[in-house]
Design a protein around this motif. Structure first.
Motif, PDB file in Angstrom:
ATOM      1  N   SER A  88       7.114  -7.789   7.223  1.00 25.46           N
ATOM      2  CA  SER A  88       6.540  -6.448   7.431  1.00 25.46           C
ATOM      3  C   SER A  88       7.408  -5.305   6.813  1.00 25.46           C
ATOM      4  N   LYS A  89       7.087  -4.378   5.901  1.00 23.64           N
ATOM      5  CA  LYS A  89       7.951  -3.617   5.571  1.00 23.64           C
ATOM      6  C   LYS A  89       7.098  -2.036   5.865  1.00 23.64           C
ATOM      7  N   VAL A  90       7.634  -1.343   6.261  1.00 27.73           N
ATOM      8  CA  VAL A  90       6.858   0.190   6.562  1.00 27.73           C
ATOM      9  C   VAL A  90       7.974   1.370   6.139  1.00 27.73           C
ATOM     10  N   GLY A  91       7.717   2.349   5.336  1.00 30.46           N
ATOM     11  CA  GLY A  91       8.628   3.490   5.039  1.00 30.46           C
ATOM     12  C   GLY A  91       7.721   4.769   5.245  1.00 30.46           C
ATOM     13  N   TYR A  92       8.565   5.711   5.163  1.00 29.71           N
ATOM     14  CA  TYR A  92       7.985   7.086   5.152  1.00 29.71           C
ATOM     15  C   TYR A  92       8.845   8.161   4.141  1.00 29.71           C
ATOM     16  N   ILE A  93       8.154   8.746   3.112  1.00 28.92           N
ATOM     17  CA  ILE A  93       8.951   9.505   2.193  1.00 28.92           C
ATOM     18  C   ILE A  93       8.790  10.962   2.359  1.00 28.92           C
ATOM     19  N   HIS A  94       9.895  11.680   2.300  1.00 24.61           N
ATOM     20  CA  HIS A  94       9.464  13.183   2.628  1.00 24.61           C
ATOM     21  C   HIS A  94      10.505  13.974   1.800  1.00 24.61           C
ATOM     22  N   PRO A  95       9.916  14.654   0.791  1.00 20.11           N
ATOM     23  CA  PRO A  95      10.524  15.519   0.138  1.00 20.11           C
ATOM     24  C   PRO A  95      10.738  16.989   0.735  1.00 20.11           C
ATOM     25  N   PHE A  96      11.898  17.477   0.804  1.00 22.73           N
ATOM     26  CA  PHE A  96      12.090  18.747   1.724  1.00 22.73           C
ATOM     27  C   PHE A  96      11.949  20.087   0.598  1.00 22.73           C
ATOM     28  N   ASN A  97      12.014  19.957  -0.778  1.00 29.83           N
ATOM     29  CA  ASN A  97      11.894  20.856  -1.582  1.00 29.83           C
ATOM     30  C   ASN A  97      11.829  20.020  -2.950  1.00 29.83           C
ATOM     31  N   ASP A  98      11.990  20.883  -4.000  1.00 31.71           N
ATOM     32  CA  ASP A  98      11.849  20.039  -5.250  1.00 31.71           C
ATOM     33  C   ASP A  98      12.915  19.279  -5.509  1.00 31.71           C
ATOM     34  N   ASN A  99      13.926  19.450  -4.843  1.00 30.74           N
ATOM     35  CA  ASN A  99      15.375  18.839  -5.203  1.00 30.74           C
ATOM     36  C   ASN A  99      15.803  17.583  -4.037  1.00 30.74           C
ATOM     37  N   PHE A 100      15.295  17.798  -2.863  1.00 28.85           N
ATOM     38  CA  PHE A 100      16.019  16.871  -1.927  1.00 28.85           C
ATOM     39  C   PHE A 100      14.864  15.816  -1.173  1.00 28.85           C
ATOM     40  N   MET A 101      15.027  14.691  -1.276  1.00 24.30           N
ATOM     41  CA  MET A 101      14.128  13.784  -0.559  1.00 24.30           C
ATOM     42  C   MET A 101      14.648  12.804   0.409  1.00 24.30           C
TER      43      MET A 101
ATOM     44  N   ARG B 139       2.981  17.235   1.157  1.00 25.92           N
ATOM     45  CA  ARG B 139       3.526  16.275   0.153  1.00 25.92           C
ATOM     46  C   ARG B 139       4.789  15.352   0.741  1.00 25.92           C
ATOM     47  N   ALA B 140       4.065  14.107   1.092  1.00 28.58           N
ATOM     48  CA  ALA B 140       4.906  12.969   1.663  1.00 28.58           C
ATOM     49  C   ALA B 140       4.053  11.841   1.438  1.00 28.58           C
ATOM     50  N   ALA B 141       4.903  10.746   1.487  1.00 29.60           N
ATOM     51  CA  ALA B 141       4.151   9.256   1.176  1.00 29.60           C
ATOM     52  C   ALA B 141       4.483   8.418   2.348  1.00 29.60           C
ATOM     53  N   ILE B 142       3.624   7.472   2.922  1.00 32.88           N
ATOM     54  CA  ILE B 142       4.174   6.324   3.523  1.00 32.88           C
ATOM     55  C   ILE B 142       3.620   4.937   2.676  1.00 32.88           C
ATOM     56  N   HIS B 143       4.412   4.040   2.933  1.00 30.66           N
ATOM     57  CA  HIS B 143       4.090   2.717   2.296  1.00 30.66           C
ATOM     58  C   HIS B 143       4.431   1.636   3.077  1.00 30.66           C
ATOM     59  N   TYR B 144       3.770   0.592   3.031  1.00 31.73           N
ATOM     60  CA  TYR B 144       3.292  -0.552   3.830  1.00 31.73           C
ATOM     61  C   TYR B 144       3.418  -1.792   3.071  1.00 31.73           C
ATOM     62  N   GLN B 145       4.066  -3.137   3.443  1.00 32.50           N
ATOM     63  CA  GLN B 145       4.138  -4.259   2.725  1.00 32.50           C
ATOM     64  C   GLN B 145       4.240  -5.337   3.606  1.00 32.50           C
ATOM     65  N   GLN B 146       2.931  -6.384   3.251  1.00 27.43           N
ATOM     66  CA  GLN B 146       3.111  -7.346   4.384  1.00 27.43           C
ATOM     67  C   GLN B 146       2.992  -8.705   3.323  1.00 27.43           C
ATOM     68  N   ARG B 147       4.073  -9.748   3.646  1.00 32.24           N
ATOM     69  CA  ARG B 147       4.257 -10.790   2.644  1.00 32.24           C
ATOM     70  C   ARG B 147       4.315 -12.018   3.529  1.00 32.24           C
ATOM     71  N   VAL B 148       3.544 -13.131   2.946  1.00 29.75           N
ATOM     72  CA  VAL B 148       3.505 -14.447   3.843  1.00 29.75           C
ATOM     73  C   VAL B 148       4.099 -15.504   2.624  1.00 29.75           C
TER      74      VAL B 148
ATOM     75  N   ALA C  52       0.846  -1.215   0.101  1.00 29.10           N
ATOM     76  CA  ALA C  52       0.074  -0.052   0.058  1.00 29.10           C
ATOM     77  C   ALA C  52       0.753   1.169  -0.023  1.00 29.10           C
ATOM     78  N   LEU C  53       0.437   2.136  -0.799  1.00 30.45           N
ATOM     79  CA  LEU C  53       1.125   3.683  -0.886  1.00 30.45           C
ATOM     80  C   LEU C  53       0.025   4.597  -0.518  1.00 30.45           C
ATOM     81  N   TYR C  54       0.183   5.594   0.483  1.00 33.18           N
ATOM     82  CA  TYR C  54      -0.662   6.795   0.739  1.00 33.18           C
ATOM     83  C   TYR C  54      -0.048   8.029   0.646  1.00 33.18           C
ATOM     84  N   TYR C  55      -0.618   8.895  -0.040  1.00 30.51           N
ATOM     85  CA  TYR C  55      -0.052  10.185  -0.254  1.00 30.51           C
ATOM     86  C   TYR C  55      -0.786  11.139   0.909  1.00 30.51           C
ATOM     87  N   LEU C  56       0.089  11.675   1.967  1.00 34.68           N
ATOM     88  CA  LEU C  56      -0.376  12.156   2.963  1.00 34.68           C
ATOM     89  C   LEU C  56      -0.919  13.563   2.452  1.00 34.68           C
TER      90      LEU C  56
END
Lengths: 72, 403
Positions: free
Chosen positions: B276-289, B255-264, B248-252
């Motif tokens: 299980s994997k979880v992550g958070y992506i945060h761009p600080f401006n148009d260039n840096f993430m 401008r940031a996103a969280i992602h989640y994965q569950q595998r069996v 799953a990917l969700y746009y907050l």
């Protein structure tokens, strides 16, 4: 022949009743953002997958699709 | 979710008017949309893995180019330079070894309507292992481009050799050892736009193996009187596994996103795993993430795995393994990715570029794999050595160019 005729009507029916997209193309700006990708950098994600699979018993099932909505 | 469509039109060649009309209806009823091929892009990556007595590093270069309308081709050149003195090497009294693995891939994506067909070939070579893989896949966009259905198949043929030390001290292939294995991968996937901020992906993969499936250098341990003894592992010659994941990917709201994965995962060797994997992506401006990610993995052991078997294998179906990858284990991974985009308004033939640094810290803990090195000088410790654990640092530095 009856089967093909029925199939033809079915195809016409389905194409005439296509599902109306509940997310319109003009609403997909967020989905098109590069951060909304399941695999932004395939060269990196395939390496990371290789690192895990070499050291764990489980394998596969994580898909190969990219992310985003493909609406760019 | 790359939107790709395969417009499958079955044209029935016949004199019958009904058949003709059926073909016509099928063609006219197929909506014609434009799908998207992957970007023209080149990546140059340096990777490094250090942990558990192993040091593996090397480059990976991936180049992709297409006509933006109907096809895109790619080529990948990947190298592992391996220096290993892992616990598996040390427990058997062997010395550190070095080897190189070179993997080369080529492939093509062909766009037709709303479908993309993918073909690929991969060759991987080491001094004692050769693998050739053929890949085929199709993905189709449907329901107003909100759904992508994909399926794929890979056929992998492995040749397994064994390196020995000759009388003059050089490393040569054992002329008396040559084995083969065939692996087949079947994949099904579904990606879905759920809302304007939410993407979901479901994936299933079944893998069947047949042939020589163990590592010819690994050995199992069994009780021999008051001490232990090692002998070549005895594996089944078939394996079937199934894995299913949900991502799953969700746009907050910002401008940031969280992602989640569950595998069996499960296989017919008795291994059951989940991660299980979880992550958070945060761009600080148009260039840096920046991305933070966390992963937990756990598995149960194979039915024929034991750290210390009660007795020696007596026949071919009396399976014995002591591969730590088949033991009861868990791993934790904590990662950080930093990306900086530049030349975004174009420079020469370049549309844009990015430099990326990814670091992962991994910790592996084994529940029933013991550190057999501890009892080499003290046979009284056999079977009571401390359980093994190790950590690893994984680094990736890569440059990406879009053109």
């Amino acid at each position: 022949m009856r089967l093909l005729t029925g199939l033809s009507f079915f195809i016409l029916f389905v194409s005439g009743c296509a599902i109306e997209p509940w997310v319109q193309p003009y609403e997909r700006a967020n989905l098109a953002d590069p951060i909304m990708s399941f695999s932004r950098d395939s060269v990196s994600s395939s390496y990371r997958k290789h690192v895990f699979e070499a050291r764990e018993g489980a394998r596969g099932g994580e898909g190969s699709q990219g992310g985003g909505c493909g609406c760019n | 979710m790359v939107v790709k469509v395969v417009r499958v039109v079955v044209v029935v060649a016949t004199k019958s008017t009904t058949f003709f009309l059926f073909g016509l209806v099928a063609i006219l009823s197929t909506p014609v949309f434009s799908a998207v091929l992957p970007d023209d892009r080149a990546d140059v990556l340096f990777h490094s893995y250090q942990g558990g007595g192993m040091d593996i590093s090397g480059p990976s270069v991936l180049v992709r180019k297409g006509d933006a309308k109907s096809f895109s081709v790619y080529a990948n050149y990947y190298v592992d330079n391996i220096t290993s003195a892992s616990i598996d090497v040390q427990a058997l009294g062997a010395s550190e070894y070095k080897e190189e693995r070179i993997e080369q891939s080529v492939g093509m994506d062909i766009l037709h309507g709303k479908a993309i067909m993918s073909l690929g070939f991969t060759n991987s070579e080491e001094n004692d292992f050769v693998s050739d893989s053929y890949h085929f896949g199709v993905s189709v966009d449907m329901f107003g481009d909100l759904t992508t259905v994909s399926m794929g198949f890979s056929n992998v043929q492995d040749q397994i050799f064994k390196t020995i030390t000759s009388s003059d001290g050089s490393k040569i292939r054992d002329p008396g050892f040559s084995e083969k294995a065939v692996r087949r991968y079947y994949r099904l996937g579904l990606s879905q736009v759920v809302t304007k901020n939410f993407l979901l992906s479901l994936n299933f993969e079944s893998i069947s193996d047949e042939g020589y499936l163990n590592n010819p250098y690994r050995q199992y341990r069994f009780v021999n009187g008051a001490a232990d003894q090692f002998n070549t592992e005895v594996y089944p010659r078939t394996r079937t596994s199934n894995a299913f994941s949900i991502q799953a990917l969700y746009y907050l709201p910002y401008r940031a996103a969280i992602h989640y994965q569950q595998r069996v995962f499960s296989d017919d060797w008795g291994i059951e795993a989940n991660d299980s994997k979880v992550g958070y992506i945060h761009p600080f401006n148009d260039n840096f993430m920046v991305e933070f990610r966390y992963r937990l993995y756990a598995q149960t052991r194979a039915d024929f795995y034991s750290d210390l078997h009660a007795e020696e294998s007596s026949q071919a179906l009396d399976f014995r393994a002591r591969d730590k990858e088949l033991s009861t284990l868990n791993s934790t991974t904590l990662g950080l990715v930093m990306s900086y985009e530049f030349a975004k308004s174009g420079w020469s033939f370049i549309d844009k570029a990015s430099i990326n640094l990814a670091y992962d810290y991994m910790q592996f803990e084994y529940e029933d794999f013991r550190d057999a090195r501890a009892s080499r000088d003290d046979p009284g410790l056999v079977g009571n050595e401390p359980t093994y654990q190790f950590s690893a640092n994984v680094l990736q530095l890569f440059l990406s160019i879009w053109y």
